[in-house]
Scaffold this motif. Structure first.
Motif, PDB file in Angstrom:
ATOM      1  N   UNK A  99      74.230  19.828  48.819  1.00 18.57           N
ATOM      2  CA  UNK A  99      73.435  20.063  47.617  1.00 18.57           C
ATOM      3  C   UNK A  99      73.783  18.993  46.593  1.00 18.57           C
ATOM      4  N   UNK A 100      72.858  18.729  45.693  1.00 21.94           N
ATOM      5  CA  UNK A 100      73.101  17.727  44.672  1.00 21.94           C
ATOM      6  C   UNK A 100      73.800  18.384  43.478  1.00 21.94           C
ATOM      7  N   UNK A 102      74.664  17.289  40.544  1.00 22.33           N
ATOM      8  CA  UNK A 102      74.080  17.067  39.227  1.00 22.33           C
ATOM      9  C   UNK A 102      72.923  18.021  38.989  1.00 22.33           C
ATOM     10  N   UNK A 103      72.067  18.163  40.027  1.00 19.48           N
ATOM     11  CA  UNK A 103      70.906  19.041  39.879  1.00 19.48           C
ATOM     12  C   UNK A 103      71.361  20.482  39.635  1.00 19.48           C
ATOM     13  N   UNK A 105      74.131  21.379  38.283  1.00 17.63           N
ATOM     14  CA  UNK A 105      74.701  21.434  36.950  1.00 17.63           C
ATOM     15  C   UNK A 105      73.595  21.481  35.888  1.00 17.63           C
ATOM     16  N   UNK A 106      72.583  20.629  36.045  1.00 17.71           N
ATOM     17  CA  UNK A 106      71.471  20.632  35.081  1.00 17.71           C
ATOM     18  C   UNK A 106      70.795  22.004  35.021  1.00 17.71           C
ATOM     19  N   UNK A 107      70.694  22.644  36.209  1.00 17.81           N
ATOM     20  CA  UNK A 107      69.995  23.928  36.257  1.00 17.81           C
ATOM     21  C   UNK A 107      70.886  25.082  35.806  1.00 17.81           C
ATOM     22  N   UNK A 108      72.122  24.772  35.481  1.00 19.13           N
ATOM     23  CA  UNK A 108      73.119  25.744  34.998  1.00 19.13           C
ATOM     24  C   UNK A 108      73.609  26.658  36.112  1.00 19.13           C
ATOM     25  N   UNK A 111      79.068  25.498  36.546  1.00 14.86           N
ATOM     26  CA  UNK A 111      79.704  25.178  35.270  1.00 14.86           C
ATOM     27  C   UNK A 111      80.938  24.341  35.554  1.00 14.86           C
ATOM     28  N   UNK A 112      81.108  23.283  34.798  1.00 10.16           N
ATOM     29  CA  UNK A 112      82.314  22.470  34.942  1.00 10.16           C
ATOM     30  C   UNK A 112      83.014  22.426  33.597  1.00 10.16           C
ATOM     31  N   UNK A 116      86.159  15.975  33.097  1.00  8.26           N
ATOM     32  CA  UNK A 116      84.908  15.671  33.812  1.00  8.26           C
ATOM     33  C   UNK A 116      85.072  14.475  34.751  1.00  8.26           C
ATOM     34  N   UNK A 120      84.220  14.438  38.625  1.00  8.39           N
ATOM     35  CA  UNK A 120      83.235  13.479  39.135  1.00  8.39           C
ATOM     36  C   UNK A 120      83.828  12.678  40.295  1.00  8.39           C
ATOM     37  N   UNK A 123      83.838  14.902  43.280  1.00  3.94           N
ATOM     38  CA  UNK A 123      82.479  15.039  43.804  1.00  3.94           C
ATOM     39  C   UNK A 123      82.128  13.796  44.638  1.00  3.94           C
ATOM     40  N   UNK A 164      67.413  24.691  48.279  1.00  2.00           N
ATOM     41  CA  UNK A 164      67.094  23.277  48.179  1.00  2.00           C
ATOM     42  C   UNK A 164      68.255  22.424  48.669  1.00  2.00           C
TER      43      UNK A 164
END
Lengths: 168, 325
Positions: A99-100, A102-103, A105-108, A111-112, A116, A120, A123, A164
Motif C-alpha cells: 500500500x502507498x 503517503x496515500x 496518511x493523506x486519507x487519515x 497516524x504518524x 518523521x 520516512x 518506510x 487499494x
C-alpha cells in the motif's frame, strides 16, 4: 479490513512472553530473508520505532540497531522515537510495500507521530526490500512451508480486499 | 509521447519498467539530486543493476544530478556525472550551468536534459542552454499554461518534457526559497523541500496540526484529507479570511489534456514522485500507460482511481489551466 475483534480479544490475556516469542520468531525470519533491510536507514538505524495497531490490544517496538522487537500491552506508553498507528492489516501491507503510505496518511487511515524523518527512512527501507510475508514466513516453517504460505496468502487476500493494495 | 517515470528505490524502478515506462528517472544516494531523502535513492551498484534491467526491457534511464554545486565541493557532482556516464545513463538531468558545462566538455556524446530546477521557461533561456551545452530536452516548470508551452515550442530548438501527474510545485523551481526560509534547507542546495527532519504532525483536539520548523502550516479537521506541510500549500490568515494563499494541498493531474499537450509540441510526459513508494509508482505508471494508449473518452474513468493516491486526495490542472483568484 480491521482485525476481527473475536481474534483480537484473546490477545488481551495471552501472556506477553508468549506473544513476544512468536513475534520474535517472525522478526528473525524476516531479517534472515532480508539482511540488508535496516542498512538503508543510515543514521536512523539507532532510532526506536513504535507500531500501534488500532485493532489489537498490543504495541510493538522495533529497534533496528540491536536488532530486536518487543511487545507491550496497551495502554503502554511506548518509548519510541517515531510511532505509526493504524489497522493491523494496513501496517502489514506497508511492511510489504503493498500500500502507498503517503496515500494512507493523506486519507487519515494512518497516524504518524514523533521523528518523521526516521519514519520516512524506515518506510523507504521497507519499500526497497520486497518483503512478501507469506513467502518469507513460509520459508522458515520447514516442512509446513507450503501450508503456512498458502494460509498467510489467503488471509492477506481477504484482509486487503478493497484496500487499494493490489500492487503485484 | 514518452512516459517518464520516477523511482526512489530499485524495487520502484523495476515496478516502473514493468508497468510500461519509456524512461525511468532516479538519482544517487547523496545531495547531487533534488530528492535527497533518508532511505531513498541508489548506490552505484544498484543503479548499474537497474540500468541493465531497464535495457533488457527497452526502457531508458535518466539520472538526475539536479542540485546546485557547492563552491569548493564540485568534485561530488563531477564524480556523480562520471559514474552516471560510466554506468550507461541514457540522459543526465542537470540544473547547474557549471555542471552542464563540465558534462558538455568532458562527455560531449552524453545526452543532456535541462532539469526543471534550472528554471528555463522562456525561449532565450532554453536556446542559450541548447547552444552553450548542447541540451537536447528541457523539463518545463509547472507555471506555464498549455498556450505558453505551445508558444515556447515554436521558438526553441530542443524537446519539451512537462509534468502531468504527482506533487505540484507552484513556484519557479530552482529559485524558490520558502523551504530554506523555514528550515535552512532547500531542494536547490540540499535536495530537500520541507525536509522531514523539520516536519511534525500532532493532534490538537480533533484537528491534525502540521508544522514545518517553527511554523504551523495547516490544521486539518477530523474528516479532511491531510497534506504535506510545505509553505506554498499552507493555510494562512489573510485579513479576515483564512485559506490557501498560493495553492491548496492538491496534486497535479493534466492527463485529460494530453492531446492538447501533444499538439503544443510536448515530447515527453513526466510523473512526479521519486519519494513515493513502489505501490504508488506501479499504480500510477500502469494507469497512465493505459490512459496514453486509450481513446480520449475512456481516459477519465481510467484516471479517476488515482485521485485517492494524491495529496489532499484532490487533483488540479494547476497552471496549465490557470484561473486567477
Amino acid at each position: 479490513m480491521e482485525f476481527p475483534p473475536s481474534l483480537a480479544a484473546p490477545l488481551a490475556v495471552v501472556p506477553i512472553p508468549v506473544v513476544e516469542a512468536a513475534v520474535r520468531l517472525m522478526f528473525r525470519s524476516l531479517l534472515k530473508r532480508h539482511p540488508a533491510l535496516f542498512e538503508r536507514l543510515g543514521e536512523h538505524k539507532g532510532k526506536r520505532y513504535g507500531f500501534r495497531p488500532v485493532d489489537l490490544p498490543l504495541v510493538f517496538l522495533v529497534e533496528p540497531a540491536r536488532p530486536a522487537v518487543s511487545v507491550m500491552r496497551k495502554p503502554a506508553d511506548v518509548a519510541a522515537d517515531a510511532v505509526v498507528e493504524g489497522p493491523l492489516f494496513l501496517l502489514l501491507a506497508l511492511l510489504e510495500g503493498r500500500s502507498d503510505a503517503d496515500a494512507l496518511f493523506f486519507s487519515r487511515a494512518l497516524t504518524v507521530t514523533g521523528d518523521m524523518e526516521a519514519m520516512l527512512a524506515l518506510r523507504n527501507a521497507l519499500d526497497g526490500c520486497e518483503i512478501d510475508l507469506p513467502r518469507d514466513l513460509g520459508a522458515s516453517a520447514g516442512a509446513l512451508a507450503p501450508l503456512v504460505s498458502r494460509a498467510a496468502e489467503a488471509i492477506r487476500r481477504r484482509a486487503l480486499a478493497g484496500e487499494n493494495a493490489a500492487w503485484n | 509521447m514518452e512516459l517518464i517515470c520516477p523511482a526512489g528505490t530499485p524495487a520502484a524502478f523495476r515496478e516502473a519498467v514493468d508497468a510500461g515506462a519509456d524512461a525511468v528517472y532516479c538519482g544517487f544516494r547523496d545531495e547531487t539530486n533534488a530528492r535527497n531523502f533518508p532511505g531513498l535513492n541508489f548506490s552505484r551498484q544498484e543503479l548499474g543493476e537497474a540500468i541493465t534491467y531497464a535495457r533488457r526491457k527497452g526502457t531508458q534511464t535518466f539520472i538526475a544530478l539536479n542540485t546546485f554545486m557547492r563552491a569548493g565541493h564540485e568534485d561530488l557532482w563531477y564524480q556523480a556525472a562520471r559514474d552516471a556516464v560510466r554506468l550507461g545513463a541514457d540522459a543526465l538531468i542537470l540544473a547547474d550551468f557549471g555542471l552542464m558545462a563540465h558534462v558538455a566538455e568532458t562527455y560531449p556524446e552524453q545526452r543532456l536534459h535541462v532539469s526543471v530546477q534550472a528554471s528555463a521557461s522562456n525561449p532565450d533561456a532554453v536556446n542559450f542552454l541548447v547552444e552553450a551545452f548542447g541540451a537536447r530536452r528541457v523539463v518545463l516548470p509547472r507555471t506555464l499554461t498549455i498556450s505558453d508551452i505551445a508558444r515556447l515550442a515554436r521558438q526553441i530548438r530542443c524537446e519539451i518534457e512537462v509534468f502531468v501527474f504527482g506533487g505540484l510545485c507552484v513556484m519557479a523551481e530552482g529559485r524558490c526559497s520558502l523551504s530554506s526560509y523555514a528550515t535552512g534547507k532547500s531542494p536547490n542546495m540540499n535536495g530537500v523541500c520541507s525536509p522531514a527532519s523539520h516536519v511534525r504532525y500532532r493532534q490538537d483536539g480533533g484537528e491534525l496540526v502540521s508544522e514545518l520548523g517553527a511554523y504551523t502550516i495547516n490544521r486539518f479537521p477530523r474528516e479532511e484529507a491531510a497534506g504535506y506541510p510545505t509553505l506554498c500549500k499552507g493555510r494562512f490568515d489573510i485579513a479576515d479570511a483564512r485559506g490557501y494563499a498560493f495553492e491548496d494541498p492538491v496534486s497535479l493531474d493534466v492527463m485529460d489534456q494530453i492531446d492538447a499537450l501533444r499538439e503544443a509540441g510536448v515530447s515527453a510526459l513526466k510523473i512526479e514522485g521519486r519519494q513515493r513508494g513502489k505501490a504508488y509508482v506501479a499504480e500510477v505508471v500502469s494507469t497512465l500507460r493505459k490512459a496514453l494508449d486509450a481513446k480520449p473518452e475512456d481516459r477519465r474513468a481510467l484516471l479517476a482511481r488515482l485521485r485517492l493516491l494524491s495529496e489532499g486526495q484532490r487533483t488540479t490542472a494547476g497552471a496549465y489551466e490557470k484561473r486567477w483568484r
